[in-house]
Design a protein around this motif. Structure first.
Motif, PDB file in Angstrom:
ATOM      1  N   ILE A   1      36.240  52.798  55.571  1.00  0.00           N
ATOM      2  CA  ILE A   1      35.316  53.501  54.625  1.00  0.00           C
ATOM      3  C   ILE A   1      35.386  52.796  53.540  1.00  0.00           C
ATOM      4  O   ILE A   1      36.651  52.317  53.219  1.00  0.00           O
ATOM      5  CB  ILE A   1      35.814  54.664  53.667  1.00  0.00           C
ATOM      6  N   ASP A   2      34.691  51.810  52.607  1.00  0.00           N
ATOM      7  CA  ASP A   2      34.590  50.914  51.932  1.00  0.00           C
ATOM      8  C   ASP A   2      34.826  51.823  50.444  1.00  0.00           C
ATOM      9  O   ASP A   2      34.330  52.597  50.717  1.00  0.00           O
ATOM     10  CB  ASP A   2      33.104  49.986  51.707  1.00  0.00           C
ATOM     11  N   ILE A   3      35.975  51.129  49.298  1.00  0.00           N
ATOM     12  CA  ILE A   3      35.490  51.578  48.450  1.00  0.00           C
ATOM     13  C   ILE A   3      35.454  50.895  47.161  1.00  0.00           C
ATOM     14  O   ILE A   3      35.293  49.893  47.465  1.00  0.00           O
ATOM     15  CB  ILE A   3      37.716  51.801  48.094  1.00  0.00           C
ATOM     16  N   HIS A   4      34.903  51.662  46.257  1.00  0.00           N
ATOM     17  CA  HIS A   4      34.094  50.462  45.683  1.00  0.00           C
ATOM     18  C   HIS A   4      35.197  49.507  44.297  1.00  0.00           C
ATOM     19  O   HIS A   4      35.893  50.383  44.247  1.00  0.00           O
ATOM     20  CB  HIS A   4      33.535  51.438  44.549  1.00  0.00           C
ATOM     21  N   MET A   5      34.727  48.499  43.747  1.00  0.00           N
ATOM     22  CA  MET A   5      35.382  47.584  43.219  1.00  0.00           C
ATOM     23  C   MET A   5      35.266  47.431  41.706  1.00  0.00           C
ATOM     24  O   MET A   5      33.788  47.638  41.146  1.00  0.00           O
ATOM     25  CB  MET A   5      36.142  46.614  43.779  1.00  0.00           C
ATOM     26  N   ASP A   6      35.728  47.789  40.799  1.00  0.00           N
ATOM     27  CA  ASP A   6      36.020  47.138  39.634  1.00  0.00           C
ATOM     28  C   ASP A   6      36.574  46.225  38.520  1.00  0.00           C
ATOM     29  O   ASP A   6      37.848  46.277  38.661  1.00  0.00           O
ATOM     30  CB  ASP A   6      36.665  48.896  38.446  1.00  0.00           C
ATOM     31  N   ASN A   7      36.320  44.938  39.297  1.00  0.00           N
ATOM     32  CA  ASN A   7      36.232  43.798  39.342  1.00  0.00           C
ATOM     33  C   ASN A   7      36.683  43.037  37.487  1.00  0.00           C
ATOM     34  O   ASN A   7      35.544  44.124  36.936  1.00  0.00           O
ATOM     35  CB  ASN A   7      36.031  42.552  40.209  1.00  0.00           C
ATOM     36  N   PRO A   8      37.176  42.559  37.586  1.00  0.00           N
ATOM     37  CA  PRO A   8      38.123  42.226  35.406  1.00  0.00           C
ATOM     38  C   PRO A   8      36.145  41.507  35.382  1.00  0.00           C
ATOM     39  O   PRO A   8      36.144  42.000  33.568  1.00  0.00           O
ATOM     40  CB  PRO A   8      38.850  41.277  35.665  1.00  0.00           C
ATOM     41  N   VAL A   9      35.947  41.062  35.340  1.00  0.00           N
ATOM     42  CA  VAL A   9      34.658  40.490  34.975  1.00  0.00           C
ATOM     43  C   VAL A   9      33.697  40.997  35.076  1.00  0.00           C
ATOM     44  O   VAL A   9      32.599  40.387  34.896  1.00  0.00           O
ATOM     45  CB  VAL A   9      34.261  38.984  35.870  1.00  0.00           C
ATOM     46  N   GLY A  10      33.986  42.467  35.867  1.00  0.00           N
ATOM     47  CA  GLY A  10      32.413  42.975  36.001  1.00  0.00           C
ATOM     48  C   GLY A  10      31.735  42.412  36.666  1.00  0.00           C
ATOM     49  O   GLY A  10      30.108  43.844  37.411  1.00  0.00           O
ATOM     50  N   THR A  11      31.185  41.976  37.969  1.00  0.00           N
ATOM     51  CA  THR A  11      30.583  41.966  39.137  1.00  0.00           C
ATOM     52  C   THR A  11      31.560  41.804  40.250  1.00  0.00           C
ATOM     53  O   THR A  11      32.972  41.869  40.294  1.00  0.00           O
ATOM     54  CB  THR A  11      30.133  40.526  38.252  1.00  0.00           C
ATOM     55  N   ASN A  12      30.761  41.157  41.224  1.00  0.00           N
ATOM     56  CA  ASN A  12      31.696  41.254  42.423  1.00  0.00           C
ATOM     57  C   ASN A  12      32.319  39.858  42.902  1.00  0.00           C
ATOM     58  O   ASN A  12      33.343  39.735  43.822  1.00  0.00           O
ATOM     59  CB  ASN A  12      30.357  41.386  43.710  1.00  0.00           C
ATOM     60  N   GLY A  13      31.750  38.633  41.568  1.00  0.00           N
ATOM     61  CA  GLY A  13      32.993  37.837  41.890  1.00  0.00           C
ATOM     62  C   GLY A  13      34.259  37.633  41.228  1.00  0.00           C
ATOM     63  O   GLY A  13      34.138  38.117  39.572  1.00  0.00           O
ATOM     64  N   VAL A  14      35.120  37.083  41.225  1.00  0.00           N
ATOM     65  CA  VAL A  14      36.157  36.808  40.383  1.00  0.00           C
ATOM     66  C   VAL A  14      36.007  35.523  39.843  1.00  0.00           C
ATOM     67  O   VAL A  14      36.198  34.282  40.846  1.00  0.00           O
ATOM     68  CB  VAL A  14      37.459  37.925  41.181  1.00  0.00           C
ATOM     69  N   PHE A  15      37.122  34.633  38.701  1.00  0.00           N
ATOM     70  CA  PHE A  15      36.808  33.783  38.147  1.00  0.00           C
ATOM     71  C   PHE A  15      38.523  33.624  38.535  1.00  0.00           C
ATOM     72  O   PHE A  15      39.408  33.894  37.987  1.00  0.00           O
ATOM     73  CB  PHE A  15      36.769  33.297  36.492  1.00  0.00           C
ATOM     74  N   LEU A  16      39.243  33.593  40.310  1.00  0.00           N
ATOM     75  CA  LEU A  16      40.893  33.082  39.601  1.00  0.00           C
ATOM     76  C   LEU A  16      41.350  32.329  39.583  1.00  0.00           C
ATOM     77  O   LEU A  16      41.699  31.423  40.842  1.00  0.00           O
ATOM     78  CB  LEU A  16      40.645  32.962  41.430  1.00  0.00           C
ATOM     79  N   VAL A  17      41.559  31.671  38.812  1.00  0.00           N
ATOM     80  CA  VAL A  17      42.593  30.681  37.659  1.00  0.00           C
ATOM     81  C   VAL A  17      43.901  31.073  37.524  1.00  0.00           C
ATOM     82  O   VAL A  17      44.887  30.353  38.108  1.00  0.00           O
ATOM     83  CB  VAL A  17      41.377  30.342  36.583  1.00  0.00           C
ATOM     84  N   SER A  18      43.827  32.630  37.650  1.00  0.00           N
ATOM     85  CA  SER A  18      45.424  32.781  37.205  1.00  0.00           C
ATOM     86  C   SER A  18      45.402  34.383  37.296  1.00  0.00           C
ATOM     87  O   SER A  18      44.269  34.685  38.220  1.00  0.00           O
ATOM     88  CB  SER A  18      45.345  33.238  35.448  1.00  0.00           C
ATOM     89  N   PRO A  19      45.844  34.463  38.339  1.00  0.00           N
ATOM     90  CA  PRO A  19      46.684  35.883  38.172  1.00  0.00           C
ATOM     91  C   PRO A  19      45.411  37.282  37.795  1.00  0.00           C
ATOM     92  O   PRO A  19      45.659  36.969  36.607  1.00  0.00           O
ATOM     93  CB  PRO A  19      47.731  36.531  38.550  1.00  0.00           C
ATOM     94  N   LEU A  20      44.923  38.008  39.084  1.00  0.00           N
ATOM     95  CA  LEU A  20      43.914  39.120  37.693  1.00  0.00           C
ATOM     96  C   LEU A  20      44.006  40.148  38.934  1.00  0.00           C
ATOM     97  O   LEU A  20      44.861  40.438  40.103  1.00  0.00           O
ATOM     98  CB  LEU A  20      42.624  38.877  38.858  1.00  0.00           C
ATOM     99  N   ILE A  21      44.785  41.554  38.288  1.00  0.00           N
ATOM    100  CA  ILE A  21      43.945  42.740  38.316  1.00  0.00           C
ATOM    101  C   ILE A  21      42.941  43.046  38.868  1.00  0.00           C
ATOM    102  O   ILE A  21      42.726  44.014  38.213  1.00  0.00           O
ATOM    103  CB  ILE A  21      45.139  43.262  37.665  1.00  0.00           C
ATOM    104  N   ILE A  22      42.893  43.814  40.740  1.00  0.00           N
ATOM    105  CA  ILE A  22      41.924  44.584  40.700  1.00  0.00           C
ATOM    106  C   ILE A  22      42.111  45.298  41.260  1.00  0.00           C
ATOM    107  O   ILE A  22      43.127  46.298  41.380  1.00  0.00           O
ATOM    108  CB  ILE A  22      41.789  43.529  42.183  1.00  0.00           C
ATOM    109  N   CYS A  23      41.097  45.926  40.412  1.00  0.00           N
ATOM    110  CA  CYS A  23      40.958  48.211  40.148  1.00  0.00           C
ATOM    111  C   CYS A  23      39.796  49.213  40.462  1.00  0.00           C
ATOM    112  O   CYS A  23      38.775  47.872  40.822  1.00  0.00           O
ATOM    113  CB  CYS A  23      40.930  47.806  38.373  1.00  0.00           C
TER     114      CYS A  23
END
Length: 386
Positions: free
Chosen positions: A236-258
């Motif tokens: 079952i797919d679950i919706h992601m609320d990434n820190p940048v507000g889109t599907n892509g993340v800018f993985l320069v520093s550790p990020l909390i995916i919510c």
């Protein structure tokens, strides 16, 4: 920072290097097997495959998927077999033309200096590997020898292209880049922005970035359809609320995916007590393009119910030092307890939402403070009377 310490913290997980994960000593019940291991490997065994010939239709991919030992054995045997085969052909040509017999100086052989099978085998190696020692060569006497020379050169080039390309692809596989993509050892559930959220932390240990990085999550559980069909591994797919507000993340520093646990979430009816008895597994997939090679890479991990901490959140890892942002990976998986309702998100919405919960918490805190103040006043009055 990691090189100075020389230690790998136990609070985060390398996706493929670390396989021994500490499990809790006490479990509510023996759980089922994991669908995806912590290091990203899929715990699936393919059995009773009758159409084995389909793998031979894609020989290159089959060779790349083999283990290194099997690849090296095939690499060595392919050259040895081709050298022996053409060595036998050169010996037959020499035998048919009479080159093996001792003749006078006026006799012109098909291939010079071939007297036995050993010399024919050495000449086969010289032709295919393009090594010219100067002692053996093809003459104009035999047309068949010229044709065999052309065929062996073509066969040698094909074998070199396939085997060297296979070895290059095995050494340049994108899953090696995924070794430095890390996930937190545990997932947490707590309040964030007045919503009950499921959170994990991801990071990248290399300075070269992962371009267009995306994160996907799935819940794997046993379900039953309305018709009574049992699905043992329902994804079952679950919706992601990434820190940048889109599907892509800018993985320069550790990020909390919510992931916000709302009415559309498969975790909507799950409470803290249900989490200890429910056989669920949350799979996290991180995909992106390697900046240095341009190859797509993927890192995977999973979290079972015992690895999901209710009522905790991650501690900050980024701080500003001397005009730069420093990341302390020793705190990558550290969590702290925070006030969180133990009920499910569904019951929390029915009870009035998180605002009502915060109000109740505030009332209890005020009363406890008042009681402490009252006890201190009573103690002071007793001391004064004495």
């Amino acid at each position: 920072m990691l090189s100075r310490k020389g230690l790998i913290p136990e609070d985060y997980l390398l996706t493929r290097l670390v396989e021994d994960v500490l499990q809790p000593k006490f479990k509510a019940k023996p759980r089922k097997a994991r669908f995806v291991a912590k290091n990203g490997t899929c715990n699936v065994a393919h059995t009773n495959i009758r159409e084995q010939g389909r793998f031979l239709q894609d020989v290159f991919t089959t060779l790349v998927d083999l283990k290194w030992l099997h690849t090296l054995i095939i690499f060595t045997m392919s050259f040895l077999c081709s050298w022996l085969l053409f060595g036998m052909i050169w010996w037959l040509i020499a035998f048919a033309h009479g080159d093996l017999d001792q003749r006078g100086d006026t006799f012109v052989p098909c291939v010079t200096s071939i007297h036995s099978f050993s010399s024919a085998f050495l000449f086969s190696i010289e032709v295919q590997v393009t090594i010219g020692f100067g002692g053996r060569m093809v003459t104009e006497e035999c047309v068949s020898a010229i044709i065999v020379l052309i065929v062996q050169n073509i066969v040698g080039l094909v074998i070199n292209a396939i085997m060297l390309g296979c070895i290059f692809m095995k050494t340049a596989q994108a899953n090696r880049r995924a070794e430095t993509l890390i996930f937190s050892k545990h997932a947490v559930i707590s309040i964030r922005n007045n919503k009950l959220c499921f959170m994990i932390r991801i990071g990248d240990l290399r300075k070269s970035m992962i371009i267009s990085a995306t994160v996907r999550m799935q819940v794997v559980r046993k379900t039953t359809t309305e018709e009574g069909e049992v699905v043992p591994l329902d994804q079952i797919d679950i919706h992601m609320d990434n820190p940048v507000g889109t599907n892509g993340v800018f993985l320069v520093s550790p990020l909390i995916i919510c992931h916000v646990i709302d009415k559309d979430s498969p975790l909507y009816q799950l409470s803290a007590s249900d989490l200890q008895h429910e056989d669920i597994e949350v799979i996290v997939v991180l995909e992106g393009v390697v900046e240095t090679t341009g190859i797509t890479t993927q890192a995977r991990t999973s979290y079972v119910s015992e690895e999901i901490l209710w009522g905790q959140r991650f501690v900050p890892t980024v701080s500003e030092e001397d005009g730069m942002y420093a990341v302390d990976y020793s705190k990558f998986g550290n969590t702290v307890k925070v006030p969180t309702p133990c009920c499910s998100a569904k019951k929390l919405d029915e009870a009035g939402g998180i605002a009502r919960f915060k109000l109740d918490e505030g009332v209890t805190l005020r009363t406890s403070v008042r009681r402490r103040r009252g006890t201190t006043v009573v103690r002071r009055s007793r001391m004064e009377s004495k």
